[in-house]
Write a protein that holds these residues in place. Sequence first.
Motif, PDB file in Angstrom:
ATOM      1  N   THR A  93       0.807  -1.215   0.000  1.00  0.00           N
ATOM      2  CA  THR A  93       0.000   0.000   0.000  1.00  0.00           C
ATOM      3  C   THR A  93       0.843   1.270   0.000  1.00  0.00           C
ATOM      4  N   GLY A  94       2.175   1.104   0.034  1.00  0.00           N
ATOM      5  CA  GLY A  94       3.057   2.254   0.018  1.00  0.00           C
ATOM      6  C   GLY A  94       3.219   2.956   1.348  1.00  0.00           C
ATOM      7  N   ASN A  95       2.771   2.333   2.433  1.00  0.00           N
ATOM      8  CA  ASN A  95       2.893   2.956   3.754  1.00  0.00           C
ATOM      9  C   ASN A  95       4.311   2.870   4.310  1.00  0.00           C
ATOM     10  N   ILE A  96       5.097   1.928   3.813  1.00  0.00           N
ATOM     11  CA  ILE A  96       6.513   1.857   4.150  1.00  0.00           C
ATOM     12  C   ILE A  96       7.289   1.525   2.883  1.00  0.00           C
ATOM     13  N   ASP A  97       8.584   1.818   2.906  1.00  0.00           N
ATOM     14  CA  ASP A  97       9.458   1.512   1.777  1.00  0.00           C
ATOM     15  C   ASP A  97      10.202   0.196   1.970  1.00  0.00           C
ATOM     16  N   VAL A  98      10.621  -0.064   3.194  1.00  0.00           N
ATOM     17  CA  VAL A  98      11.342  -1.286   3.548  1.00  0.00           C
ATOM     18  C   VAL A  98      10.799  -1.764   4.887  1.00  0.00           C
ATOM     19  N   GLY A  99      10.737  -3.074   5.086  1.00  0.00           N
ATOM     20  CA  GLY A  99      10.217  -3.589   6.351  1.00  0.00           C
ATOM     21  C   GLY A  99      10.979  -4.803   6.837  1.00  0.00           C
ATOM     22  N   TYR A 100      10.985  -4.977   8.133  1.00  0.00           N
ATOM     23  CA  TYR A 100      11.607  -6.156   8.760  1.00  0.00           C
ATOM     24  C   TYR A 100      10.579  -7.277   8.855  1.00  0.00           C
ATOM     25  N   ILE A 101      10.991  -8.501   8.538  1.00  0.00           N
ATOM     26  CA  ILE A 101      10.129  -9.673   8.732  1.00  0.00           C
ATOM     27  C   ILE A 101      10.929 -10.810   9.346  1.00  0.00           C
ATOM     28  N   GLY A 102      10.244 -11.662  10.091  1.00  0.00           N
ATOM     29  CA  GLY A 102      10.845 -12.885  10.598  1.00  0.00           C
ATOM     30  C   GLY A 102      10.713 -14.000   9.578  1.00  0.00           C
ATOM     31  N   SER A 103      11.219 -15.161   9.914  1.00  0.00           N
ATOM     32  CA  SER A 103      11.236 -16.279   8.968  1.00  0.00           C
ATOM     33  C   SER A 103       9.842 -16.778   8.622  1.00  0.00           C
ATOM     34  N   GLY A 104       8.884 -16.610   9.540  1.00  0.00           N
ATOM     35  CA  GLY A 104       7.550 -17.120   9.293  1.00  0.00           C
ATOM     36  C   GLY A 104       6.813 -16.424   8.175  1.00  0.00           C
ATOM     37  N   ALA A 105       7.260 -15.227   7.809  1.00  0.00           N
ATOM     38  CA  ALA A 105       6.604 -14.475   6.732  1.00  0.00           C
ATOM     39  C   ALA A 105       7.336 -14.618   5.398  1.00  0.00           C
ATOM     40  N   LEU A 106       8.382 -15.432   5.336  1.00  0.00           N
ATOM     41  CA  LEU A 106       9.185 -15.519   4.121  1.00  0.00           C
ATOM     42  C   LEU A 106       8.461 -16.207   2.961  1.00  0.00           C
ATOM     43  N   TRP A 107       7.330 -16.831   3.252  1.00  0.00           N
ATOM     44  CA  TRP A 107       6.572 -17.405   2.145  1.00  0.00           C
ATOM     45  C   TRP A 107       5.990 -16.316   1.241  1.00  0.00           C
ATOM     46  N   LEU A 108       5.819 -15.114   1.790  1.00  0.00           N
ATOM     47  CA  LEU A 108       5.255 -14.022   0.998  1.00  0.00           C
ATOM     48  C   LEU A 108       6.234 -13.498  -0.059  1.00  0.00           C
ATOM     49  N   PRO A 109       7.522 -13.265   0.277  1.00  0.00           N
ATOM     50  CA  PRO A 109       8.471 -12.959  -0.795  1.00  0.00           C
ATOM     51  C   PRO A 109       8.580 -14.091  -1.821  1.00  0.00           C
ATOM     52  N   ALA A 110       8.573 -15.339  -1.347  1.00  0.00           N
ATOM     53  CA  ALA A 110       8.641 -16.473  -2.274  1.00  0.00           C
ATOM     54  C   ALA A 110       7.428 -16.508  -3.190  1.00  0.00           C
ATOM     55  N   GLN A 111       6.317 -15.967  -2.716  1.00  0.00           N
ATOM     56  CA  GLN A 111       5.076 -15.918  -3.504  1.00  0.00           C
ATOM     57  C   GLN A 111       5.050 -14.708  -4.439  1.00  0.00           C
ATOM     58  N   GLY A 112       6.073 -13.858  -4.347  1.00  0.00           N
ATOM     59  CA  GLY A 112       6.137 -12.695  -5.221  1.00  0.00           C
ATOM     60  C   GLY A 112       5.562 -11.431  -4.630  1.00  0.00           C
ATOM     61  N   LYS A 113       5.282 -11.434  -3.311  1.00  0.00           N
ATOM     62  CA  LYS A 113       4.675 -10.266  -2.675  1.00  0.00           C
ATOM     63  C   LYS A 113       5.721  -9.260  -2.186  1.00  0.00           C
ATOM     64  N   ALA A 114       6.988  -9.627  -2.193  1.00  0.00           N
ATOM     65  CA  ALA A 114       8.055  -8.737  -1.719  1.00  0.00           C
ATOM     66  C   ALA A 114       9.383  -9.304  -2.192  1.00  0.00           C
ATOM     67  N   GLU A 115      10.458  -8.533  -1.999  1.00  0.00           N
ATOM     68  CA  GLU A 115      11.798  -9.016  -2.308  1.00  0.00           C
ATOM     69  C   GLU A 115      12.721  -8.725  -1.131  1.00  0.00           C
ATOM     70  N   ILE A 116      13.653  -9.616  -0.887  1.00  0.00           N
ATOM     71  CA  ILE A 116      14.583  -9.472   0.237  1.00  0.00           C
ATOM     72  C   ILE A 116      15.756  -8.601  -0.186  1.00  0.00           C
ATOM     73  N   TRP A 117      16.026  -7.559   0.615  1.00  0.00           N
ATOM     74  CA  TRP A 117      17.183  -6.707   0.355  1.00  0.00           C
ATOM     75  C   TRP A 117      18.380  -7.097   1.220  1.00  0.00           C
ATOM     76  N   ALA A 118      18.125  -7.558   2.448  1.00  0.00           N
ATOM     77  CA  ALA A 118      19.241  -7.890   3.339  1.00  0.00           C
ATOM     78  C   ALA A 118      18.811  -8.940   4.351  1.00  0.00           C
ATOM     79  N   ILE A 119      19.675  -9.916   4.600  1.00  0.00           N
ATOM     80  CA  ILE A 119      19.470 -10.873   5.685  1.00  0.00           C
ATOM     81  C   ILE A 119      19.914 -10.201   6.982  1.00  0.00           C
ATOM     82  N   ASN A 120      19.150 -10.415   8.038  1.00  0.00           N
ATOM     83  CA  ASN A 120      19.436  -9.767   9.317  1.00  0.00           C
ATOM     84  C   ASN A 120      20.168 -10.708  10.279  1.00  0.00           C
ATOM     85  N   SER A 121      19.520 -11.761  10.676  1.00  0.00           N
ATOM     86  CA  SER A 121      20.097 -12.698  11.649  1.00  0.00           C
ATOM     87  C   SER A 121      19.336 -14.009  11.568  1.00  0.00           C
TER      88      SER A 121
END
Length: 334
Positions: free
Chosen positions: A86-114
């Motif tokens: 929705t454009g409310n943020i430009d970049v966001g932090y997610i945990g591993s449980g939400a990684l299915w959404l980038p895999a589904q094409g809903k987002a892209e990973i810019w950096a691994i955190n920990s």
Amino acid sequence: MKIRIFGRIVAAAAAASLLLTGCGAANSGGGNAKELKSVKVGYIADYNGASLLAVADQEGYWKKAGLKPEYVPFTNGPLAIQALGTGNIDVGYIGSGALWLPAQGKAEIWAINSISNADRVIAQPGINSLADLKGKKLGVPAGTSGELLLNLALKKSGMTKSDFQIVPMDPSTAVSAFASKQIDGAALWYPLIDTLKKRSPDLKELASNKDFIDDVTFPSSFVAQKGRASKEPELAKSFDSVMKQANDYRFKNPDKTIAVTATFLKLDAAILKAQSDVATLFTSADLESRTKDGTVNKWLKGLEEQFVTTKQLTSVVDPKTFYIAQTYLDAPKG
């Protein structure tokens, strides 16, 4: 938690004329320092979700990269990814449980955190196994790392969600429901469990990430809207540069990082110390190496396989389609 805003938001007319160049705030042709580019960053109010942002603030990494952050809190990764859309943020932090959404094409990973070891399946005192929970109410925040751990634990025990009364809940509701004994168990994570232990010190931990460490790795990451890096490559590279510098500071200065994150979040440092103890950290050089040799892709593919099992994904896709690895590798460390 209130949104914390550092600096003034650049006016829209001025923002349209900005040209972000690499890492660092360049000077304009007239010799005046150019304005910083505003970037809205979503975070979760815990050690993993906020420590790099807190360090970047303290050490001036944002300004050095030509960026001005505005912080937006979220309770879980799926909500942050929704906010990207929705454009409310430009970049966001997610945990591993939400990684299915980038895999589904809903987002892209810019950096691994920990790598997180913070997730648990917990139960009320007297319930000592998943089998003891059978038929009882289990609070589960959907699409989170807590649910991912639950799915792994159920598979290992030969059980399914149909063996329980699964109650979908957001994390804060699950905490309240568990504390008031409205539910018998929950799939949550630290620091939420720290809060519950104050009220119910005898609660039982039935499963943790460490139970599956040989098979599945649980990386957290920073993500952006799909295609954003190709549209704004300098923004992506500058953001990754900030994360790399903050990451290396965090790795070298654990106690200082806990202190500055506690100030950032207005939390007790002792709480964050406990959270840091369940996080596996890497230097940015190590993350670069693990990106090059395919280790990070292996982590991501392993999670995808779990998401296929739980039908959150229909198939495993190449992590190269949603992890923008080259941008991370190209980003300078200062």
